[in-house]
Design an enzyme around this catalytic site. Structure first.
Site, short mmCIF file in Angstrom:
data_model
loop_
_atom_site.label_atom_id
_atom_site.label_comp_id
_atom_site.label_asym_id
_atom_site.label_seq_id
_atom_site.Cartn_x
_atom_site.Cartn_y
_atom_site.Cartn_z
N ASP A 448 0.83 -1.19 0.00
CA ASP A 448 0.00 0.00 0.00
C ASP A 448 0.87 1.25 0.00
O ASP A 448 1.85 1.35 0.74
CB ASP A 448 -0.89 -0.03 1.24
CG ASP A 448 -1.84 1.13 1.33
OD1 ASP A 448 -2.72 1.23 0.46
OD2 ASP A 448 -1.70 1.94 2.26
N GLU A 485 1.90 -0.33 -5.00
CA GLU A 485 0.97 0.73 -5.35
C GLU A 485 1.85 1.98 -5.48
O GLU A 485 2.24 2.58 -4.49
CB GLU A 485 -0.08 0.93 -4.26
CG GLU A 485 -1.10 2.00 -4.62
CD GLU A 485 -2.10 2.26 -3.49
OE1 GLU A 485 -3.26 2.60 -3.80
OE2 GLU A 485 -1.72 2.17 -2.31
#
Length: 756
Positions: A448, A485
């Site tokens: 993330d 990401e």
């Protein structure tokens, strides 16, 4: 004994001999006189205080403690080349934690960090560079008490002269139970806020290396809303039985079809038909593996499964205090599986076992397990409203990025930013990843806001981040899929430019945006659309990178669902309590003529066709496709594009709706996935060659108004596939190219092939 700060070697513990005349703590821990053992003489003992505190302290304020007095018998014994103090504790008062046998305390060893079992005892080791005082807090098993996080603690103050090696504090306790012990630390140190310190000795902190976390047992249990969290361990359970025939799927990256899903949301709804004890659990996922196989996916990407506090929004009054964290992007600890995903409130040990059962079952079905991991920030929020549970109180200055005034930098959008490229934090992250691979057999990780991991200790971007390189080169992680990401909330957008060492894949945000814009009919998008279908060579054809380093997605957990993408022009996030200021405004969506729900037959038919267009584009693209849980039956969040705080049908998988749409939307989704899996033309190892792999039936690339694209993928054996997309609002008549020699074209309708 000298050790390297980052050494992973397990030092051998030698159990020291007992003194002949062991003194004991009497009723209510009354003091006893110290004396030396006969024939040994007096030795310099540890300055180690013992007390029994009534409860675990929260984020602020002191604990209710009952002063106790200590007595210690000190003898001369060698432990790791040091003189050690021996302590024997006996329970006589019924209100004191039940200790079934005496235990003794020794200096301990610095490695491994966390809790380790050596000989007949347990070693505790924790890093803090800036702490000046450390106290180990223990809660021992008590009969009749399932949860003890708010109960009495035995506290052992560590002596910096004897219980500290470098920046690591440590202690060894012989005779302490091998499981069901809760533990944490009190830390004290400098109070200079502008120097980055946030020490508070009133708070009992979680060990960053704790492998299991005990807190409330049931997800969303409001009767324990303010429950504290402590570390625990289990050396009693037998090793997990992975089975003689067990093997890892080891699916090549180019062949992956990823299904992004939430463990809890997948089965928590009553419509799952599961027993209430396993709904929303790791075991619940096992029960629904047949659905995943019918759909055709071969990898699940699980929203965060590290321990988190679902009630973090409700610990103080604020506009979001009605919400429950259901996505889990707010990590408390990086080693422990979410304990409230255990069945029937089974707690952390059962959660660990059941997580392994889930992985084993998924692997047995040929499905890989990828974890969505959050190493960019923690649950501890910011300086205005801190929720101190671990890192902040252990060594804020080391674990977080700070500005020159000692204030937290915020590149995560969540109040703090983990100092990922500090050597100590980097080793913590690597140890965590290795733990999930060796202990739980996971197959990969999606990181993330991974651009945070590309920032130095002062927050500045760095070209060759040590952590990113270490993950790429690590031997244990070498078999794993690693997916970034490639952006953060500080504007570091690295799509196609993420440091990769030819290992890292990326969530391709440009794929998402370009596919959305072409399918909804934006002008001037044909060239970009073709580039994305072909594997985004403009982004990834560099060095040894491959098309599968692009993880293609149109929909993910944050943003519109697929149904909402074709049903809403604007986000509708009022239920989140942030005045509509949360969630992205750049959705590239089109409502097909009406905002939200409608009974208009033509609008509904157009929406259905658009959803199929999106899924078709995803499944015929080079690269790795990823879809979101629920899109296979057109799940709606009614325009909410940031539903992180709703543990309701807004996020839950609704199995009744799946049954209602099984022969329509679901069938199309499933058959397209299986069509992709049957045809290697969609899963090239290398980028497409215009000479041998693809023919673009196009000579009008520069026409900004053209929204029609057709191409043929070639198979050297003649099994070509012709694909055409028309994003105009009118029909386009085209001539299909002649088929290969001795072949004829077949039109693909679901899984059936009909000769035209």
């Amino acid at each position: 004994m000298g050790t390297s700060l980052y050494s992973q070697q397990l030092l051998k513990m030698h159990r020291p001999p007992l003194c002949d005349s062991d003194s004991a703590f009497a009723t209510n821990f009354a003091p006893l006189a110290s004396s030396s053992c006969s024939g040994i003489g007096a030795s310099r003992g540890l300055e180690m205080g013992l007390k029994l505190s009534k409860s675990v302290s929260g984020g602020s304020g002191g604990s209710l403690s009952r002063k106790t007095r200590e007595g210690a018998h000190r003898g001369k014994a060698k432990v790791y080349g040091r003189q050690a103090q021996e302590r024997v504790l006996e329970e006589e008062a019924p209100e004191v934690s039940e200790i079934q046998r005496p235990f003794r305390v020794f200096p301990g060893q610095a490695f491994p960090l966390g809790v380790s079992e050596v000989d007949n005892g347990i070693n505790f080791a924790i890093f803090s560079q800036n702490a000046t005082a450390v106290t180990l807090c223990l809660s021992l098993p008590q009969s009749g008490k399932a949860s003890r996080v708010d109960q009495e603690l035995i506290e052992l103050a560590l002596d910096p002269h004897n219980n500290k090696t470098g920046d690591i504090w440590h202690i060894f306790i012989e005779g302490v139970p091998r499981s069901n012990v809760l533990y944490g630390y009190r830390m004290d140190g400098p109070r200079g806020f502008n120097e980055g310190h946030r020490f508070d000795h009133n708070i009992v902190l979680i060990d960053p290396y704790a492998k299991l976390i005990e807190g409330r047992r049931f997800y969303g249990d409001t009767s324990h809303k303010l429950s504290k969290f402590l570390g625990t361990y289990d050396f009693d359970s037998l090793p997990f039985d992975w089975g003689e025939d067990y093997k890892l799927p080891n699916i090549p990256e180019k062949d992956l079809v990823i299904y992004e899903m939430s463990v809890r949301a997948f089965t928590i709804d009553d419509s799952s038909g599961l027993d209430s004890d396993i709904r929303g659990s790791y075991l619940g996922v096992i029960e629904k593996i047949p659905h995943l196989l019918e759909l055709g996916v071969n990898a699940v990407e699980l929203l965060p499964v590290f321990e988190f506090d679902e009630f973090e929004f409700q610990r103080r009054r604020n506009p979001r205090d009605h919400m429950i964290n259901t996505w889990g992007y707010s990590t408390i600890n990086f080693f422990s599986p979410m304990s409230r995903y255990a069945s029937a409130g089974g707690g952390p040990v059962n959660a660990s076992q059941e997580f392994k059962e889930m992985v084993k079952a998924l692997h047995g079905a040929g499905i890989e397990v990828i974890l969505d991991v959050v190493y960019n920030h923690t649950n501890e929020v910011d300086d205005k409203n801190p929720y101190t549970t671990s890192f902040r109180g252990i060594d804020n200055k080391v674990y977080y990025m700070l500005d020159s005034n000692g204030r937290l930098l915020n590149f995560s959008g969540c109040g703090n930013t983990l100092n990922c490229n500090h050597p100590v934090v980097m080793e913590l992250i690597l140890d965590s990843l290795r733990h999930w691979v060796t202990e739980y057999h996971v197959d990969g990780f999606r990181f993330d806001l991974a651009s945070v991991l590309c920032r130095g200790t002062n927050g500045s971007p760095i070209n060759a981040p040590p952590l990113i390189r270490a993950i790429a080169k690590d031997a244990i992680l070498s078999r794993c899929k690693i997916i970034a990401e490639p952006w953060d909330c500080g504007g570091l957008y690295l799509v196609g430019k993420f440091p990769n060492w030819d290992r890292w894949a990326e969530w391709n945000g440009k794929y998402r945006d370009d596919i959305r814009r072409f399918i909804k009919g934006d002008p001037g998008m044909k060239g970009s659309f073709a580039t994305r279908l072909a594997g985004s060579a403009d982004l990834y054809r560099i060095n040894k990178r491959k098309p599968y380093h692009s993880v293609n997605f149109i929909i993910a957990h944050d943003g519109f669902t697929l149904y909402d993408l074709v049903s809403y022009n604007f986000k509708h996030n009022d239920a989140n309590g942030e005045g509509g200021n949360d969630g992205s405004n750049d959705n590239f969506s089109w409502n097909c003529g009406f905002e939200g729900e409608t009974d208009d037959v033509k609008v509904k038919a157009l929406r259905s066709r658009q959803m199929k267009n999106f899924h078709l584009a995803l499944m015929v693209s080079q690269g790795v496709p990823m879809m979101l849980m629920g899109d296979e039956y057109v799940h709606s969040r009614y325009g909410n594009n940031n539903s992180y705080g709703h543990d309701t049908a807004l996020n839950h998988f609704l199995w009744t709706q799946l049954d209602e749409r099984r022969t329509s939307q679901f069938r199309f989704f499933s058959e397209m996935i299986k069509f992709r899996q049957r045809h290697p033309l969609f899963r090239h190892e290398d980028f497409l060659s215009k000479q041998t792999d693809v023919t673009w039936h196009e000579d009008n690339w520069d026409n900004q108004e053209s929204k029609f694209l057709a191409f043929t993928l070639h198979n050297k054996n003649g099994g070509d596939i012709y694909i055409a997309f028309n994003a105009h609002d009118f029909f386009v008549k085209v001539a299909i190219p002649p088929p290969p020699t001795n072949r004829c074209w077949f039109r693909v309708v679901s899984s059936h092939f009909l000769c035209d």
